[in-house]
Design a protein around this motif. Structure first.
Motif, PDB file in Angstrom:
ATOM      1  N   ILE A  15       7.167  -4.041   6.660  1.00 57.23           N
ATOM      2  CA  ILE A  15       8.420  -4.809   6.728  1.00 57.23           C
ATOM      3  C   ILE A  15       9.212  -4.428   7.977  1.00 57.23           C
ATOM      4  O   ILE A  15       9.706  -5.290   8.725  1.00 57.23           O
ATOM      5  CB  ILE A  15       9.265  -4.576   5.469  1.00 57.23           C
ATOM      6  N   LEU A  16       9.338  -3.144   8.231  1.00 55.04           N
ATOM      7  CA  LEU A  16      10.094  -2.680   9.396  1.00 55.04           C
ATOM      8  C   LEU A  16       9.444  -3.116  10.697  1.00 55.04           C
ATOM      9  O   LEU A  16      10.139  -3.446  11.669  1.00 55.04           O
ATOM     10  CB  LEU A  16      10.227  -1.159   9.355  1.00 55.04           C
ATOM     11  N   ASP A  17       8.129  -3.125  10.729  1.00 55.18           N
ATOM     12  CA  ASP A  17       7.426  -3.571  11.939  1.00 55.18           C
ATOM     13  C   ASP A  17       7.743  -5.026  12.279  1.00 55.18           C
ATOM     14  O   ASP A  17       7.669  -5.433  13.439  1.00 55.18           O
ATOM     15  CB  ASP A  17       5.910  -3.406  11.765  1.00 55.18           C
ATOM     16  N   GLY A  18       8.112  -5.785  11.259  1.00 46.41           N
ATOM     17  CA  GLY A  18       8.420  -7.195  11.471  1.00 46.41           C
ATOM     18  C   GLY A  18       9.882  -7.473  11.763  1.00 46.41           C
ATOM     19  O   GLY A  18      10.273  -8.629  11.962  1.00 46.41           O
ATOM     20  N   GLU A  19      10.701  -6.423  11.797  1.00 50.23           N
ATOM     21  CA  GLU A  19      12.124  -6.588  12.046  1.00 50.23           C
ATOM     22  C   GLU A  19      12.507  -6.010  13.417  1.00 50.23           C
ATOM     23  O   GLU A  19      11.942  -4.995  13.847  1.00 50.23           O
ATOM     24  CB  GLU A  19      12.951  -5.857  10.975  1.00 50.23           C
ATOM     25  N   PRO A  20      13.459  -6.634  14.099  1.00 48.27           N
ATOM     26  CA  PRO A  20      13.906  -6.076  15.384  1.00 48.27           C
ATOM     27  C   PRO A  20      14.611  -4.745  15.184  1.00 48.27           C
ATOM     28  O   PRO A  20      15.131  -4.453  14.102  1.00 48.27           O
ATOM     29  CB  PRO A  20      14.873  -7.144  15.908  1.00 48.27           C
ATOM     30  N   ALA A  62      18.095  -4.701  13.600  1.00 50.20           N
ATOM     31  CA  ALA A  62      18.313  -5.108  12.215  1.00 50.20           C
ATOM     32  C   ALA A  62      18.978  -3.980  11.424  1.00 50.20           C
ATOM     33  O   ALA A  62      18.572  -2.816  11.515  1.00 50.20           O
ATOM     34  CB  ALA A  62      16.985  -5.491  11.568  1.00 50.20           C
ATOM     35  N   VAL A  70      19.659  -1.451   8.727  1.00 47.59           N
ATOM     36  CA  VAL A  70      18.869  -0.773   7.699  1.00 47.59           C
ATOM     37  C   VAL A  70      19.806   0.097   6.869  1.00 47.59           C
ATOM     38  O   VAL A  70      20.581   0.883   7.426  1.00 47.59           O
ATOM     39  CB  VAL A  70      17.762   0.097   8.322  1.00 47.59           C
ATOM     40  N   ARG A 122      16.420   2.858  15.114  1.00 46.02           N
ATOM     41  CA  ARG A 122      16.965   1.925  14.134  1.00 46.02           C
ATOM     42  C   ARG A 122      18.463   2.156  13.898  1.00 46.02           C
ATOM     43  O   ARG A 122      18.959   3.287  14.013  1.00 46.02           O
ATOM     44  CB  ARG A 122      16.234   2.082  12.796  1.00 46.02           C
ATOM     45  N   ASP A 175      20.324  -9.746   1.872  1.00 47.29           N
ATOM     46  CA  ASP A 175      20.898  -9.335   3.152  1.00 47.29           C
ATOM     47  C   ASP A 175      22.212  -8.560   3.032  1.00 47.29           C
ATOM     48  O   ASP A 175      22.925  -8.382   4.008  1.00 47.29           O
ATOM     49  CB  ASP A 175      21.106 -10.548   4.063  1.00 47.29           C
ATOM     50  N   ARG A 233      19.733  -5.827   6.371  1.00 48.84           N
ATOM     51  CA  ARG A 233      18.511  -6.612   6.499  1.00 48.84           C
ATOM     52  C   ARG A 233      17.360  -5.959   5.732  1.00 48.84           C
ATOM     53  O   ARG A 233      16.539  -6.638   5.133  1.00 48.84           O
ATOM     54  CB  ARG A 233      18.141  -6.759   7.991  1.00 48.84           C
ATOM     55  N   VAL A 234      17.314  -4.620   5.755  1.00 52.17           N
ATOM     56  CA  VAL A 234      16.302  -3.870   5.010  1.00 52.17           C
ATOM     57  C   VAL A 234      17.017  -2.786   4.204  1.00 52.17           C
ATOM     58  O   VAL A 234      17.667  -1.917   4.783  1.00 52.17           O
ATOM     59  CB  VAL A 234      15.257  -3.223   5.942  1.00 52.17           C
TER      60      VAL A 234
END
Length: 401
Positions: free
Chosen positions: A133-138, A141, A143, A164, A211, A224-225
């Motif tokens: 999931i984190l790999d897919g977020e800028p 984002a 956290v 992050r 979110d 976001r995460v």
């Protein structure tokens, strides 16, 4: 030819592997370990998996004695009367003695939205999923890490060090176990890494959405995460199998770690509640408990009286990224003291501990019976608590004290 005594170990974590290895001291003992994964999960490195700096996995051939039969499966139910367990795959395994070392997992799913929108880190698959999931977020984002125990602090620090934007929600105090002096050190290091720490009772999470995170004081924070580390729970296998448990589902035992229901069932690790006074969930407790459980089984096989629990603690160590950490010293009764080692030396000590855990297991696999840390004299606090508990039980029962 002498028939072997069959010992079944459920759970291949720190306690289960230690117990399984130690049980191979006797040639007439056949040990089977049932575990849902084919590899050993080095749980104290799961935050590193999330941060992308370690796999948190060790091959069992490196930590498990060759004589231990590994069955990759999950136990669905224990039939104590038949001395057998039913496997999720549909098979069954019989035993003469059973070591219950099922470990623990994440908790908190009763909070609205957690099950749907938050990511736990207590299990290997949880951490792997979160990493994806984190790999897919800028990197920008938001956290949010919920829970300020070791898992929450380490995860927040690891991700912040990786660039992050992290907020750590304590829901109370930062690092509840730590001494006030150690807590200040951790807060300083988290601030240096850029982690926003929100503490106090008003920061308790009441709901999670896709979110946002809602706090007890009504605030809503963008997230976001959302990562959930607020507490751990044990599997309900013992309760489902009709065995006595404490309120949290841990198997109730006496001080030899023997089930209060069945002398053939011995517990170790996070899922054990000796005398209804469970120890802190940690590898520092799990490995000695695994050794103690194995010793209890071996004593019963030999027709001897098992020794009682003699648990000693020394510290709690926490990583704060790859370059700093804290080694919080404690009494043998597991109460934090003023002294700690932090900074780079704290990180080195934590890494020494992580490496040493695997070495302890590997050494016990190579030379069963060599582990001795469970024999170090513990503090007096447990004995005082036991004595007080017995007095309370007698008073409740209306007996003279």
């Amino acid at each position: 030819m002498m028939e072997s005594t069959k010992v079944l170990v459920i759970g291949g974590g720190y306690a289960g592997v230690m117990a399984a290895n130690r049980l191979t001291q006797r040639d007439d003992v056949a040990v089977t370990l049932v575990n849902p994964r084919p590899s050993f999960v080095h749980r104290v490195r799961l935050h590193q998996l999330v941060g992308g700096t370690d796999s948190a996995v060790v091959e069992y051939r490196k930590v498990l004695n060759d004589r231990v039969r590994l069955v990759v499966d999950t136990v669905a139910r224990i039939d104590a009367a038949e001395r057998s367990v039913a496997l999720a795959s549909g098979g069954a395994v019989g035993y003469d003695y059973l070591v219950y070392a099922v470990g623990s997992g994440s908790a908190g799913t009763e909070v609205p939205g957690v099950a749907e929108f938050a990511y736990p880190v207590a299990e290997l698959e949880d951490a792997q999923r979160l990493r994806t999931i984190l790999d897919g977020e800028p990197a920008s984002a938001a956290v949010t890490v919920v829970g300020a125990g070791p898992a929450g602090i380490e995860t927040a620090a690891e991700l912040a060090e990786g660039g992050r934007a992290v907020t750590l929600l304590c829901g109370g105090v930062l690092g509840p176990y730590l001494h006030a002096r150690g807590r200040r050190s951790v807060a300083k290091q988290l601030a240096r890494l850029g982690v926003t720490v929100l503490d106090g009772p008003d920061t308790r999470v009441t709901a999670v959405t896709a979110d946002t995170v809602r706090l007890a004081d009504g605030r809503e924070l963008p997230s976001r995460v959302t990562i959930w580390t607020a507490g751990f729970a044990v599997p309900d296998l013992a309760a489902r199998s009709g065995l006595s448990t404490d309120a949290a589902g841990r198997l109730l035992t006496d001080e030899t770690l023997t089930s209060v229901d069945d002398p053939r069932i011995i517990a170790a690790g996070d899922a054990a509640a000796p005398s209804d006074l469970p120890l802190r969930m940690s590898c520092q407790a799990a490995m000695p408990l695994g050794a103690r459980a194995a010793d209890t089984v071996l004593s019963r096989i030999a027709g001897e009286e098992p020794e009682t629990l003699n648990q000693s603690f020394a510290a709690q160590c926490i990583s704060l990224g790859r370059h700093t950490g804290i080694f919080q010293f404690a009494t043998r009764s597991d109460v934090a003291v003023w002294f700690n080692v932090d900074g780079r030396m704290g990180a080195k000590l934590k890494e020494t501990v992580c490496t040493g855990i695997v070495k302890h297991l590997s050494d016990e696999a190579g030379k069963p019976g060599g582990y001795r840390l469970h024999r170090i004299s513990g503090g007096t606090a447990r004995q005082r608590h036991l004595a007080a508990k017995r007095v309370d039980e007698r008073v409740t029962a209306g007996l003279a004290v």
